[in-house]
Design a protein around this motif. Structure first.
Motif, PDB file in Angstrom:
ATOM      1  N   UNK A  15       0.790  -1.218   0.000  1.00 36.23           N
ATOM      2  CA  UNK A  15       0.000   0.000   0.000  1.00 36.23           C
ATOM      3  C   UNK A  15       0.822   1.268   0.000  1.00 36.23           C
ATOM      4  N   UNK A  16       2.118   1.131   0.180  1.00 33.92           N
ATOM      5  CA  UNK A  16       2.991   2.294   0.228  1.00 33.92           C
ATOM      6  C   UNK A  16       3.400   2.788  -1.143  1.00 33.92           C
ATOM      7  N   UNK A  17       4.263   3.800  -1.113  1.00 33.15           N
ATOM      8  CA  UNK A  17       4.705   4.452  -2.349  1.00 33.15           C
ATOM      9  C   UNK A  17       6.219   4.610  -2.373  1.00 33.15           C
ATOM     10  N   UNK A  18       6.751   4.649  -3.557  1.00 29.38           N
ATOM     11  CA  UNK A  18       8.149   4.967  -3.796  1.00 29.38           C
ATOM     12  C   UNK A  18       8.240   5.762  -5.078  1.00 29.38           C
ATOM     13  N   UNK A  19       9.278   6.580  -5.175  1.00 28.99           N
ATOM     14  CA  UNK A  19       9.561   7.258  -6.432  1.00 28.99           C
ATOM     15  C   UNK A  19      10.963   6.871  -6.871  1.00 28.99           C
ATOM     16  N   UNK A  20      11.032   6.248  -8.017  1.00 29.26           N
ATOM     17  CA  UNK A  20      12.320   5.896  -8.598  1.00 29.26           C
ATOM     18  C   UNK A  20      12.796   7.013  -9.511  1.00 29.26           C
ATOM     19  N   UNK A  21      14.109   7.184  -9.536  1.00 25.11           N
ATOM     20  CA  UNK A  21      14.718   8.157 -10.429  1.00 25.11           C
ATOM     21  C   UNK A  21      15.677   7.456 -11.373  1.00 25.11           C
ATOM     22  N   UNK A  22      15.752   7.971 -12.564  1.00 20.92           N
ATOM     23  CA  UNK A  22      16.701   7.498 -13.575  1.00 20.92           C
ATOM     24  C   UNK A  22      17.475   8.723 -14.033  1.00 20.92           C
ATOM     25  N   UNK A  23      18.675   8.866 -13.515  1.00 23.69           N
ATOM     26  CA  UNK A  23      19.489  10.028 -13.825  1.00 23.69           C
ATOM     27  C   UNK A  23      20.456   9.704 -14.948  1.00 23.69           C
ATOM     28  N   UNK A  24      20.556  10.621 -15.881  1.00 22.54           N
ATOM     29  CA  UNK A  24      21.404  10.407 -17.047  1.00 22.54           C
ATOM     30  C   UNK A  24      22.613  11.320 -17.025  1.00 22.54           C
ATOM     31  N   UNK A  25      23.684  10.838 -17.619  1.00 20.94           N
ATOM     32  CA  UNK A  25      24.870  11.647 -17.839  1.00 20.94           C
ATOM     33  C   UNK A  25      25.459  11.279 -19.191  1.00 20.94           C
ATOM     34  N   UNK A  26      26.259  12.171 -19.714  1.00 23.72           N
ATOM     35  CA  UNK A  26      26.902  11.897 -20.993  1.00 23.72           C
ATOM     36  C   UNK A  26      26.149  12.412 -22.189  1.00 23.72           C
ATOM     37  N   UNK A  27      24.876  12.672 -22.005  1.00 25.01           N
ATOM     38  CA  UNK A  27      24.051  13.192 -23.090  1.00 25.01           C
ATOM     39  C   UNK A  27      22.742  13.679 -22.499  1.00 25.01           C
ATOM     40  N   UNK A  28      21.998  14.418 -23.297  1.00 23.26           N
ATOM     41  CA  UNK A  28      20.710  14.908 -22.825  1.00 23.26           C
ATOM     42  C   UNK A  28      19.638  13.841 -23.010  1.00 23.26           C
ATOM     43  N   UNK A  29      18.885  13.610 -21.920  1.00 19.48           N
ATOM     44  CA  UNK A  29      17.791  12.653 -21.996  1.00 19.48           C
ATOM     45  C   UNK A  29      16.677  13.113 -22.921  1.00 19.48           C
ATOM     46  N   UNK A  30      16.661  14.375 -23.239  1.00 16.09           N
ATOM     47  CA  UNK A  30      15.592  14.918 -24.083  1.00 16.09           C
ATOM     48  C   UNK A  30      15.547  14.226 -25.447  1.00 16.09           C
ATOM     49  N   UNK A  31      16.676  13.683 -25.883  1.00 12.47           N
ATOM     50  CA  UNK A  31      16.743  13.033 -27.185  1.00 12.47           C
ATOM     51  C   UNK A  31      16.239  11.595 -27.162  1.00 12.47           C
ATOM     52  N   UNK A  32      15.988  11.073 -25.974  1.00 11.28           N
ATOM     53  CA  UNK A  32      15.715   9.642 -25.821  1.00 11.28           C
ATOM     54  C   UNK A  32      14.310   9.382 -25.303  1.00 11.28           C
ATOM     55  N   UNK A  33      13.757   8.306 -25.769  1.00  9.39           N
ATOM     56  CA  UNK A  33      12.582   7.734 -25.144  1.00  9.39           C
ATOM     57  C   UNK A  33      13.078   6.800 -24.046  1.00  9.39           C
ATOM     58  N   UNK A  34      12.384   6.825 -22.918  1.00 10.88           N
ATOM     59  CA  UNK A  34      12.843   6.101 -21.738  1.00 10.88           C
ATOM     60  C   UNK A  34      11.806   5.075 -21.315  1.00 10.88           C
ATOM     61  N   UNK A  35      12.285   3.894 -21.039  1.00 14.84           N
ATOM     62  CA  UNK A  35      11.414   2.841 -20.528  1.00 14.84           C
ATOM     63  C   UNK A  35      11.840   2.405 -19.145  1.00 14.84           C
ATOM     64  N   UNK A  36      10.872   2.004 -18.354  1.00 15.00           N
ATOM     65  CA  UNK A  36      11.131   1.346 -17.073  1.00 15.00           C
ATOM     66  C   UNK A  36      10.760  -0.126 -17.222  1.00 15.00           C
TER      67      UNK A  36
END
Length: 125
Positions: A15-36
């Motif tokens: 019943x609880x919550x979590x927030x996962x983060x996916x941090x990028x380096x080396x390039x801008x994430x704006x260019x990529x589609x991201x999947x979990x």
């Protein structure tokens, strides 16, 4: 070379919550589609959510629809997965992955070019 690092996993009660983060380096994430994706012990990898670089469209597996929300902050070069109403069956290692530009079969993971190392989410009382 894009590098991805997941964080935010841990132990949470049902019943609880979590927030996962996916941090990028080396390039801008704006260019990529991201999947979990996630993989539970003894089970196949499952594509659970995706956000398109093309128009910001989001997609969810039925198993998480209505409970999980994917979002991106291009200024922070980070993609998030907000997970609510967590259940024991959500226990898994969660991975983020990136591809360019977009894949209609994203949930298979075959077209993903970059992967993080994962973060463990355990849902247990």
């Amino acid at each position: 070379q894009l590098q991805l690092v997941e964080s935010g996993g841990g132990l949470v009660q049902p019943g609880g919550s979590l927030r996962l983060s996916c941090a990028a380096s080396g390039s801008s994430l704006a260019y990529y589609s991201i999947g979990w994706f996630r993989q539970a012990p003894g089970k196949e990898r499952e594509g659970i959510s995706y956000i398109s670089s093309r128009d910001g469209s989001t997609y969810y597996a039925d198993s998480v629809k209505g409970r999980f929300t994917i979002s991106r902050d291009n200024a922070q070069n980070t993609v998030y997965l907000q997970m609510n109403s967590l259940q024991p069956e959500d226990t898994a290692v969660y991975y983020c992955a990136a591809e360019t530009p977009f894949s209609s079969s994203w949930y298979l993971g075959y077209d993903m070019d970059y992967w993080g190392k994962g973060t463990l989410v355990t849902v247990s009382s």
